[in-house]
Design a protein around this motif. Structure first.
Motif, short mmCIF file in Angstrom:
data_model
loop_
_atom_site.label_atom_id
_atom_site.label_comp_id
_atom_site.label_asym_id
_atom_site.label_seq_id
_atom_site.Cartn_x
_atom_site.Cartn_y
_atom_site.Cartn_z
N VAL A 1 5.69 12.59 -4.87
CA VAL A 1 6.33 13.77 -4.28
C VAL A 1 7.62 13.74 -3.80
O VAL A 1 8.32 12.73 -4.24
CB VAL A 1 5.34 13.76 -2.73
N GLU A 2 8.31 14.83 -3.50
CA GLU A 2 9.60 14.69 -3.06
C GLU A 2 10.25 13.56 -2.37
O GLU A 2 9.64 13.06 -1.26
CB GLU A 2 10.07 16.19 -2.46
N TYR A 3 11.42 13.04 -2.70
CA TYR A 3 11.97 11.92 -2.14
C TYR A 3 11.10 10.50 -2.31
O TYR A 3 11.34 9.70 -1.67
CB TYR A 3 12.31 12.14 -0.79
N SER A 4 10.14 10.63 -3.33
CA SER A 4 9.35 9.43 -3.36
C SER A 4 10.33 8.02 -3.98
O SER A 4 9.99 7.09 -3.32
CB SER A 4 8.21 9.69 -4.45
N ASP A 5 11.30 8.29 -4.70
CA ASP A 5 12.03 7.24 -4.86
C ASP A 5 12.94 6.50 -3.94
O ASP A 5 12.92 5.33 -3.80
CB ASP A 5 13.06 7.61 -6.29
N ARG B 1 0.83 -1.35 0.00
CA ARG B 1 -0.11 0.10 -0.01
C ARG B 1 0.93 1.21 -0.05
O ARG B 1 0.66 2.19 -0.71
CB ARG B 1 -0.92 -0.07 1.42
N GLU B 2 2.00 1.36 0.66
CA GLU B 2 2.64 2.48 1.02
C GLU B 2 3.64 2.58 -0.31
O GLU B 2 3.95 3.77 -0.94
CB GLU B 2 3.70 2.36 2.07
N LEU B 3 4.10 1.51 -0.98
CA LEU B 3 4.67 1.36 -2.29
C LEU B 3 3.66 2.11 -3.23
O LEU B 3 4.22 3.01 -4.23
CB LEU B 3 5.03 0.06 -2.75
N LEU B 4 2.77 1.80 -3.40
CA LEU B 4 1.70 2.19 -4.35
C LEU B 4 1.42 3.93 -4.15
O LEU B 4 1.29 4.65 -4.95
CB LEU B 4 0.25 1.34 -4.47
N GLN B 5 1.24 4.13 -3.04
CA GLN B 5 0.91 5.48 -2.49
C GLN B 5 2.23 6.46 -2.88
O GLN B 5 1.96 7.13 -3.46
CB GLN B 5 0.77 5.72 -1.05
N GLU B 6 3.41 6.20 -2.71
CA GLU B 6 4.68 6.92 -2.90
C GLU B 6 4.67 7.10 -4.39
O GLU B 6 5.10 7.99 -4.84
CB GLU B 6 5.84 6.16 -2.25
N PHE B 7 4.77 5.86 -5.26
CA PHE B 7 4.82 5.92 -6.65
C PHE B 7 3.79 6.79 -7.24
O PHE B 7 4.18 7.51 -8.22
CB PHE B 7 4.73 4.40 -7.22
N HIS B 8 2.66 6.71 -6.90
CA HIS B 8 1.38 7.30 -7.68
C HIS B 8 1.41 8.97 -7.28
O HIS B 8 0.98 9.77 -8.00
CB HIS B 8 -0.02 6.89 -7.50
N ASN B 9 1.75 9.29 -5.88
CA ASN B 9 1.76 10.67 -5.44
C ASN B 9 2.99 11.28 -6.34
O ASN B 9 2.89 12.62 -6.40
CB ASN B 9 1.87 10.62 -4.15
#
Length: 334
Positions: free
Chosen positions: A193-197, A183-191
């Motif tokens: 935002v800064e430092y997502s990678d 869930r967190e991976l999908l959230q970060e990838f689609h948002n």
């Protein structure tokens, strides 16, 4: 996954609203979530085709996605690692020479350049992550830098060479932690935002750790051009060697795990790329080097703690491996 927008502000990715116990809620989010594709433009501008651009994107990024159950890609290969997770139902992993059934709670690690296809059953939920090879190597090293035998096993099992290219299957018991990480991976990838990678890479490392924690010391290894699947509990065997290398023998390991010694020796060689005696020798040497660097123990004490028969045997083996006697090594490192 969901809708595609361009040139307008998108609503925040809603994956954190997903109740991990609600599979229908996951489907609802996937079907109606808007996705921003503008970050892909620089890749497509530098390459002549969509296929080339996709390879470049995946080479640089961790990409999580859902595998649609009504779509078969067909046998294909790519130059990155892939992790597939069956959250609900089942799926079929198709390789060139066989088909493997995947059930709920199973993870499949696929090595680069392995021809494969993953076909989700109707009504199932299968999520996938593509991961650059360099990140997988770094993650495994960080997790296992004190467990060199296990690191050898993973490197060999997931090798890109023709002899070892294949996949590894794990099953987890408690799915809540791994679902949370997806869930967190999908959230970060689609948002985006800064430092997502950076955050996404950290979640992948946590996912690796959760799988290793829950896999029960065993996994299945399927290699290219091999009709026989690896059902031997190699992780448990290697952990036992790692913990008992000072005194362990191949016969002792074989007896403990109920295998014939010659057969087990061949399986260890196939799984790690090293003979049993080489593994034990390296483990003893690394222990001795650690003691020489960090303690003031006498050489005979170092030899005894590292599992050598005598100080003479230790000194001879050490000089042969390191090109210098242990006393000189200690002086140089201190």
């Amino acid at each position: 996954m969901g809708l595609v927008y361009e040139g307008e502000e998108l609503p925040e990715c809603p994956f954190r609203q997903w109740d991990l116990t609600d599979p229908e809620g996951f489907e609802e989010i996937c079907d109606h979530m808007a996705s921003d594709v503008t970050f892909l433009y620089p890749y497509f501008e530098k390459n002549s085709s969509a296929a080339e651009s996709s390879v470049v994107v995946i080479k640089d990024m961790i990409i999580p996605c859902r595998i649609a159950y009504d779509q078969a890609v067909g046998l294909h290969l790519h130059r990155f690692f892939e992790i597939d997770y069956v959250m609900r139902g089942g799926a079929s992993l198709r390789l060139e020479e066989k088909s493997i059934s995947l059930r709920q709670g199973m993870f499949c690690f696929l090595s680069p350049n392995l021809k494969h296809d993953v076909l989700a059953e109707h009504g199932s939920q299968v999520v996938s992550i593509t991961i650059p090879e360099t990140l997988v190597e770094g993650t495994l090293f960080d997790l296992m830098h004190h467990e060199s035998v296990l690191l050898d096993f993973f490197h060999t099992s997931m090798s890109t060479g023709d002899d070892h290219m294949g996949c590894m299957l794990f099953s987890v018991v408690d799915e809540q932690p791994v679902r949370f990480l997806f869930r967190e991976l999908l959230q970060e990838f689609h948002n985006r935002v800064e430092y997502s990678d950076t955050v996404t890479a950290a979640y992948v490392q946590l996912l690796f750790a959760q799988i290793l924690r829950q896999c029960g010391d065993s996994c299945e290894v399927h290699r290219r051009n091999s009709k026989r699947q690896g059902m031997i509990p190699m992780l448990a065997i290697l952990k036992y060697i790692q913990s008992n290398y000072r005194t362990v023998t191949l016969g002792e390991v074989a007896e403990r795990f109920h295998y014939e010694a010659t057969y087990l020796g061949k399986q260890i060689k196939a799984g790690t790329g090293k003979n049993f005696t080489d593994i034990v020798r390296e483990l003893r040497l690394e222990e001795a080097k650690q003691l020489l660097r960090t303690t003031n123990l006498r050489l005979e004490q170092v030899a005894e703690q590292a599992g050598y028969e005598s100080q003479t045997h230790f000194s001879r083996a050490f000089r042969q491996a390191e090109g210098m006697p242990p006393g000189e090594y200690r002086k140089n490192r201190k």
